[in-house]
Design a protein around this motif. Structure first.
Motif, PDB file in Angstrom:
ATOM      1  N   PHE A 274       5.572 -47.106  -1.244  1.00  0.00           N
ATOM      2  CA  PHE A 274       4.177 -47.077  -0.804  1.00  0.00           C
ATOM      3  C   PHE A 274       3.653 -45.644  -0.851  1.00  0.00           C
ATOM      4  N   PRO A 275       3.387 -45.167  -2.076  1.00  0.00           N
ATOM      5  CA  PRO A 275       3.010 -43.755  -2.215  1.00  0.00           C
ATOM      6  C   PRO A 275       1.704 -43.399  -1.499  1.00  0.00           C
ATOM      7  N   ASP A 276       0.916 -44.413  -1.170  1.00  0.00           N
ATOM      8  CA  ASP A 276      -0.356 -44.117  -0.499  1.00  0.00           C
ATOM      9  C   ASP A 276      -0.298 -44.308   1.015  1.00  0.00           C
ATOM     10  N   LEU A 277       0.888 -44.609   1.529  1.00  0.00           N
ATOM     11  CA  LEU A 277       1.010 -44.791   2.981  1.00  0.00           C
ATOM     12  C   LEU A 277       0.787 -43.456   3.680  1.00  0.00           C
ATOM     13  N   LYS A 278      -0.031 -43.487   4.727  1.00  0.00           N
ATOM     14  CA  LYS A 278      -0.263 -42.275   5.520  1.00  0.00           C
ATOM     15  C   LYS A 278       0.453 -42.423   6.846  1.00  0.00           C
ATOM     16  N   PHE A 279       1.432 -41.567   7.065  1.00  0.00           N
ATOM     17  CA  PHE A 279       2.321 -41.699   8.218  1.00  0.00           C
ATOM     18  C   PHE A 279       2.194 -40.436   9.065  1.00  0.00           C
ATOM     19  N   VAL A 280       1.922 -40.614  10.343  1.00  0.00           N
ATOM     20  CA  VAL A 280       1.624 -39.464  11.200  1.00  0.00           C
ATOM     21  C   VAL A 280       2.591 -39.412  12.382  1.00  0.00           C
ATOM     22  N   GLY A 281       3.195 -38.272  12.582  1.00  0.00           N
ATOM     23  CA  GLY A 281       3.982 -38.039  13.791  1.00  0.00           C
ATOM     24  C   GLY A 281       3.140 -37.225  14.759  1.00  0.00           C
ATOM     25  N   THR A 282       2.825 -37.822  15.897  1.00  0.00           N
ATOM     26  CA  THR A 282       1.926 -37.152  16.833  1.00  0.00           C
ATOM     27  C   THR A 282       2.712 -36.648  18.045  1.00  0.00           C
ATOM     28  N   GLU A 283       2.323 -35.485  18.513  1.00  0.00           N
ATOM     29  CA  GLU A 283       3.029 -34.792  19.591  1.00  0.00           C
ATOM     30  C   GLU A 283       4.515 -34.634  19.247  1.00  0.00           C
ATOM     31  N   VAL A 284       4.766 -34.329  18.000  1.00  0.00           N
ATOM     32  CA  VAL A 284       6.150 -34.100  17.581  1.00  0.00           C
ATOM     33  C   VAL A 284       6.386 -32.612  17.310  1.00  0.00           C
ATOM     34  N   HIS A 285       5.286 -31.837  17.286  1.00  0.00           N
ATOM     35  CA  HIS A 285       5.363 -30.405  17.011  1.00  0.00           C
ATOM     36  C   HIS A 285       5.875 -30.152  15.590  1.00  0.00           C
ATOM     37  N   THR A 286       5.958 -28.886  15.228  1.00  0.00           N
ATOM     38  CA  THR A 286       6.141 -28.607  13.803  1.00  0.00           C
ATOM     39  C   THR A 286       7.229 -27.589  13.484  1.00  0.00           C
ATOM     40  N   GLY A 287       7.681 -26.827  14.482  1.00  0.00           N
ATOM     41  CA  GLY A 287       8.590 -25.711  14.197  1.00  0.00           C
ATOM     42  C   GLY A 287       9.956 -26.143  13.677  1.00  0.00           C
ATOM     43  N   TRP A 288      10.278 -27.409  13.831  1.00  0.00           N
ATOM     44  CA  TRP A 288      11.571 -27.912  13.354  1.00  0.00           C
ATOM     45  C   TRP A 288      11.518 -28.322  11.893  1.00  0.00           C
ATOM     46  N   ILE A 289      10.322 -28.451  11.341  1.00  0.00           N
ATOM     47  CA  ILE A 289      10.183 -29.018   9.995  1.00  0.00           C
ATOM     48  C   ILE A 289      10.828 -28.154   8.898  1.00  0.00           C
ATOM     49  N   PRO A 290      10.636 -26.825   8.895  1.00  0.00           N
ATOM     50  CA  PRO A 290      11.187 -26.064   7.760  1.00  0.00           C
ATOM     51  C   PRO A 290      12.690 -26.261   7.561  1.00  0.00           C
ATOM     52  N   TYR A 291      13.472 -26.119   8.622  1.00  0.00           N
ATOM     53  CA  TYR A 291      14.918 -26.289   8.467  1.00  0.00           C
ATOM     54  C   TYR A 291      15.282 -27.741   8.192  1.00  0.00           C
ATOM     55  N   TYR A 292      14.592 -28.644   8.841  1.00  0.00           N
ATOM     56  CA  TYR A 292      14.823 -30.074   8.640  1.00  0.00           C
ATOM     57  C   TYR A 292      14.719 -30.425   7.151  1.00  0.00           C
ATOM     58  N   LEU A 293      13.627 -29.961   6.523  1.00  0.00           N
ATOM     59  CA  LEU A 293      13.406 -30.280   5.111  1.00  0.00           C
ATOM     60  C   LEU A 293      14.324 -29.483   4.194  1.00  0.00           C
ATOM     61  N   GLU A 294      14.524 -28.221   4.541  1.00  0.00           N
ATOM     62  CA  GLU A 294      15.369 -27.372   3.698  1.00  0.00           C
ATOM     63  C   GLU A 294      16.764 -27.969   3.566  1.00  0.00           C
ATOM     64  N   ARG A 295      17.316 -28.341   4.692  1.00  0.00           N
ATOM     65  CA  ARG A 295      18.660 -28.899   4.738  1.00  0.00           C
ATOM     66  C   ARG A 295      18.703 -30.296   4.085  1.00  0.00           C
ATOM     67  N   PHE A 296      17.644 -31.062   4.311  1.00  0.00           N
ATOM     68  CA  PHE A 296      17.540 -32.406   3.742  1.00  0.00           C
ATOM     69  C   PHE A 296      17.554 -32.308   2.207  1.00  0.00           C
ATOM     70  N   ASP A 297      16.697 -31.461   1.660  1.00  0.00           N
ATOM     71  CA  ASP A 297      16.643 -31.276   0.204  1.00  0.00           C
ATOM     72  C   ASP A 297      17.986 -30.806  -0.339  1.00  0.00           C
ATOM     73  N   GLU A 298      18.553 -29.820   0.328  1.00  0.00           N
ATOM     74  CA  GLU A 298      19.820 -29.268  -0.130  1.00  0.00           C
ATOM     75  C   GLU A 298      20.908 -30.351  -0.140  1.00  0.00           C
ATOM     76  N   SER A 299      20.920 -31.192   0.884  1.00  0.00           N
ATOM     77  CA  SER A 299      21.956 -32.231   0.936  1.00  0.00           C
ATOM     78  C   SER A 299      21.755 -33.258  -0.181  1.00  0.00           C
ATOM     79  N   VAL A 300      20.512 -33.471  -0.570  1.00  0.00           N
ATOM     80  CA  VAL A 300      20.236 -34.376  -1.702  1.00  0.00           C
ATOM     81  C   VAL A 300      20.706 -33.739  -3.008  1.00  0.00           C
ATOM     82  N   LEU A 301      20.388 -32.472  -3.192  1.00  0.00           N
ATOM     83  CA  LEU A 301      20.765 -31.801  -4.436  1.00  0.00           C
ATOM     84  C   LEU A 301      22.278 -31.735  -4.592  1.00  0.00           C
ATOM     85  N   ARG A 302      22.979 -31.660  -3.471  1.00  0.00           N
ATOM     86  CA  ARG A 302      24.439 -31.600  -3.533  1.00  0.00           C
ATOM     87  C   ARG A 302      25.082 -32.961  -3.679  1.00  0.00           C
TER      88      ARG A 302
END
Lengths: 403, 392
Positions: A274-302
């Protein structure tokens, strides 16, 4: 004049007699009602099947933040919550009266607000209710009411319908009904199937409908709040109390946390299908996202052989997901590793985390301090929300009159 | 390592693999029939620990990392013959370090094996296993004490056992750090008053104490592999209880290392620990002894984070404390890059000025463990240099 601020996260506190008045006669006696707690004389919600009343606690902020975080009044209010309990008459009337709400918003320099239900309080009982028919009836009563609330000022109030946790058929029907009622977004309290912990293939029917109807789907914080949860309260060892309590009842709190939900949505291919699905996390804050995604991508590439999706996790995130924060300086400083287009400001009014009536000022200052440009501030403070919820860029005409 | 005492790259988080005869040859004779044994199992080798499921050797014991997937047939069990000799033989280990351009490693045990030994219901046997490992590790490290920095394994049988073994390892075996996998007194939460006897010994010796991914009587300290987002590792939950219990106040020289958990997740966690404390402290039952300090200050002063692939932490190093970040290769576990760990280390720090890069890759670890040439440790003021996280 254009908007200056659209809060992507605000709440109602449901009127105390909502269900006793509106539930069908056969449910009236069994539905949610407000009682007085014997010791603290505060108000609490209770309904059939609920062993422990859910007190009105942090769900209200009945003091004024005259400057920044006014610690003195915070201390007083929190002491009151502890000693006396919160009563409905303590709440800001805009918690349930839309006319009062618009005035409160204007005092906070907020032009429009995305509104969620009262979170814990009454919803503990509705979500845990063993009688699905009664539970579903409660959701419907709420959705009828919140649509009326929105109708008072639809250009300022973007209200979430609450999707029932009673099964995929109910979830789908209520989604369609919410749209007919004029609601433009919905919040999930579980996966659409009703599971609090696992996505299932039948959820796809719901995602497909949300795309068809072009309705953004919100998850507010997480999928489960254990009854009587006091938010961030820690015990003497510094361990969150609610986690221990949930554990003793066999509830896996972590499975319902937004970062875990997001990982399951990405890996199970929901955003691929569903490439057009809009999914929102509210009151989840944002400072955790960079490492979350960095590590997620890296684990996929490996582990490429185990990854059958064409895009990386971060690519699904940037295309399909938005995240809402209250105050988050780490997130503001790292906004390019999150995505300026994926972040929205939402001060959580009138909950205790809000800094009303200086939310707007604070929101701007945090971004300015992190060096955000004016166009980035505009994106995060209102434009992303205006785009997502299809609000006109022009500020509502009645703003001066309402204030 | 071109010159004596000159390090170019140090891994703060690497592993050995215990040799098959470790317990058979070193345990007191009366305990040997109950000792963990390496045996053939399911086409490979596995540790047999009394009453616990067999623990197969990690798949990457034969490859040094999961990095070269082509060499790592998926799911194929590893027999001990296939294990890289450098995982248990110090002379061979130094060769592997050369191949990897790594000049020294802080050496941890195999998490899987010790997670099983931890389950044994036999105090005497458990302590004996730990002592056997530490004796072996001391010999292993002494082969080249500049390059091989073994950590002392600490038993979690009783706090007296933990204290005695820590003192023995530091004073008699010359090990420079320790690792705990559960709280010394066996309690479920960190900072129980009974553990003070252990923290006192840690404070007196000044050696860093590591947690590896998780800590607790039933905790899995072997990090999960595979596809997963970056989340807060379970060991992080120990930090606040330790601060709240006043451990860092009573024992100011206690230094913890959060190993194999990276640090990018900690930015948000530290920020919100402070925000919650500032806003909701009056509802909290926990208090900090220093009324002017924030929880993140306590934590950042006393905790070091080992990181591998974590640009988020590198980029935000001044928020975490630039003296508190130490790079680790994770060799030979799944997420290591052997034999290209140096390339990985350089890549993840490529945006740093030379001096700061050197701190993260070399000197922070050298100072933390007071390696040859770095005996003076950190200048005290550098340890409290971190940016304030909450301004409003």
């Amino acid at each position: 004049m254009q908007y200056r601020a659209i809060s992507a996260d605000g709440h109602v506190n449901e009127p105390p007699t909502l269900w006793t008045e509106r539930l069908p006669d056969r449910f009236k006696e069994r539905g949610p009602r407000v009682i007085e707690t014997p010791n603290t004389k505060g108000h609490a919600w209770i309904m059939e099947g609920q062993q422990r009343p859910s007190v009105m606690g942090f769900s209200s902020m009945y003091f004024r933040s005259s400057q920044r975080f006014d610690r003195a009044s915070l201390v007083d209010s929190f002491k009151q919550i502890k000693d006396r309990g919160v009563r409905y008459e303590d709440l800001f009337p805009g918690s349930y009266d839309p006319a009062a709400r618009v005035k409160e918003m204007c005092e906070d320099e907020t032009d429009a607000e995305v509104i969620f239900n009262g979170v814990a309080t009454v919803w503990n009982g509705i979500k845990l209710c063993p009688d699905k028919e009664l539970s579903l009836a409660c959701y419907k009563v709420y959705n009828d009411w919140i649509a009326e609330f929105q109708a008072y000022a639809p250009e300022r109030l973007v209200c979430n319908g609450t999707i029932p946790t009673t099964g995929i058929t109910d979830a789908l029907e209520e989604l369609h009904r919410c749209v007919k009622l004029g609601l433009r977004t919905v919040q999930l309290e579980s996966y659409p199937s009703g599971s609090f912990s696992q996505p299932t293939p039948e959820d796809d029917r719901f995602w497909a409908a949300a795309v068809d109807l072009d309705v953004p789907v919100n998850v507010h914080t997480q999928f489960f709040f254990p009854a009587g949860d006091l938010g961030s309260k820690l015990n003497a060892q510094g361990v969150p109390d609610h986690k221990l309590r949930a554990k003793s009842r066999g509830v896996d709190v972590d499975a319902g946390s937004f970062p875990v939900i997001l990982a399951k949505m990405i890996t199970s291919g929901v955003f691929e299908r569903f490439p057009d699905l809009k999914f929102v996390g509210t009151e989840v804050h944002t400072g955790w996202i960079p490492y979350y995604l960095e590590r997620f991508d890296e684990s996929v590439l490996r582990n490429r052989r185990q990854w059958t999706l064409p895009l990386l996790p971060s690519e699904y995130f940037r295309r399909n997901v938005s995240v809402v924060y209250i105050v988050d300086e780490v997130g503001a400083a790292n906004r390019y590793d999150i995505g300026v287009a994926n972040m929205m400001w939402g001060p959580d009014f009138p909950h205790s985390s809000s800094a009303w009536p200086v939310d707007y000022q604070l929101g701007r200052e945090i971004l300015e301090r992190a060096g955000a440009t004016s166009s980035e501030i505009e994106r995060i403070m209102w434009k992303n929300a205006a785009d997502l919820y299809k609000l006109p860029y022009e500020e509502p005409a009645t703003i001066s009159g309402a204030a | 390592m071109a010159d004596h005492n000159r390090y170019n790259l140090i891994s703060a988080d690497s592993h050995v693999l215990e040799p098959p005869g470790l317990f058979q040859t070193r345990l007191p004779a009366r305990l040997r029939d109950r000792a963990p044994k390496l045996a053939s199992w399911n086409g490979g080798s596995a540790w047999m620990v009394d009453g616990v499921d067999p623990v197969p050797l990690p798949a990457t014991a034969a490859t040094g990392s999961g990095y070269r997937l082509g060499r790592c047939a998926a799911g194929k069990p590893v027999t001990f013959d296939e294990v890289l000799p450098g995982l248990y033989d110090p002379a061979e280990r130094v060769k592997l370090q050369h191949a990897d351009s790594v000049d020294a490693e802080i050496l941890y045990p195999s998490p899987g094996l010790w997670d099983a030994i931890k389950q044994l219901d036999d105090r005497e046997l458990k302590v004996a296993c730990v002592r056997a490992y530490n004796d072996w590790m001391a010999e292993f490290s002494s082969y080249n004490s500049e390059r091989l920095i073994g950590l002392a394994k600490i038993p979690s049988t009783t706090v007296e056992d933990a204290r005695a073994e820590l003192l023995r390892c530091v004073k008699e075996l010359n090990l420079r750090g320790a690792i705990i996998d559960a709280w010394p007194g066996g309690s479920a939460v960190a900072g129980e008053p009974g553990d003070d006897l252990f923290w006192e010994a840690v404070n007196d010796t000044g050696v860093p104490v590591s947690l590896h991914y998780a800590v607790g009587a039933y905790a899995r300290t072997a990090p999960p592999g595979g596809i997963a987002p970056g989340l807060k590792p379970p060991m992080a939950d120990a930090a606040l209880p330790l601060a709240a219990a006043g451990v860092f106040d009573r024992f100011p020289k206690v230094r913890l290392v959060f190993a194999h958990g990276d640090a990018g997740w900690a930015l948000h966690w530290l920020e919100f620990t402070d925000i919650n404390y500032l806003r909701h402290r009056h509802l909290h039952e926990y208090a900090l002894q220093n009324p002017d300090a924030l929880p993140s200050e306590y934590i950042r002063k006393h905790v070091w984070f080992s990181f591998h692939h974590d640009r988020s932490a590198v980029k935000n190093r001044h928020k975490l404390g630039a003296a508190h970040l130490v790079w680790g290769s994770h060799f030979p576990l799944d997420d290591a890059n052997w034999p290209d760990d140096r390339e990985q280390a350089m890549r993840v720090t490529e945006e740093l000025p030379a001096e700061e890069r050197q701190a993260l890759l070399v000197s922070n670890t050298a100072r933390l463990y007071r390696l040859p040439g770095h005996e003076e440790g950190f200048a005290p003021d550098t340890l409290e240099r971190f940016e304030k996280l909450v301004h409003f």
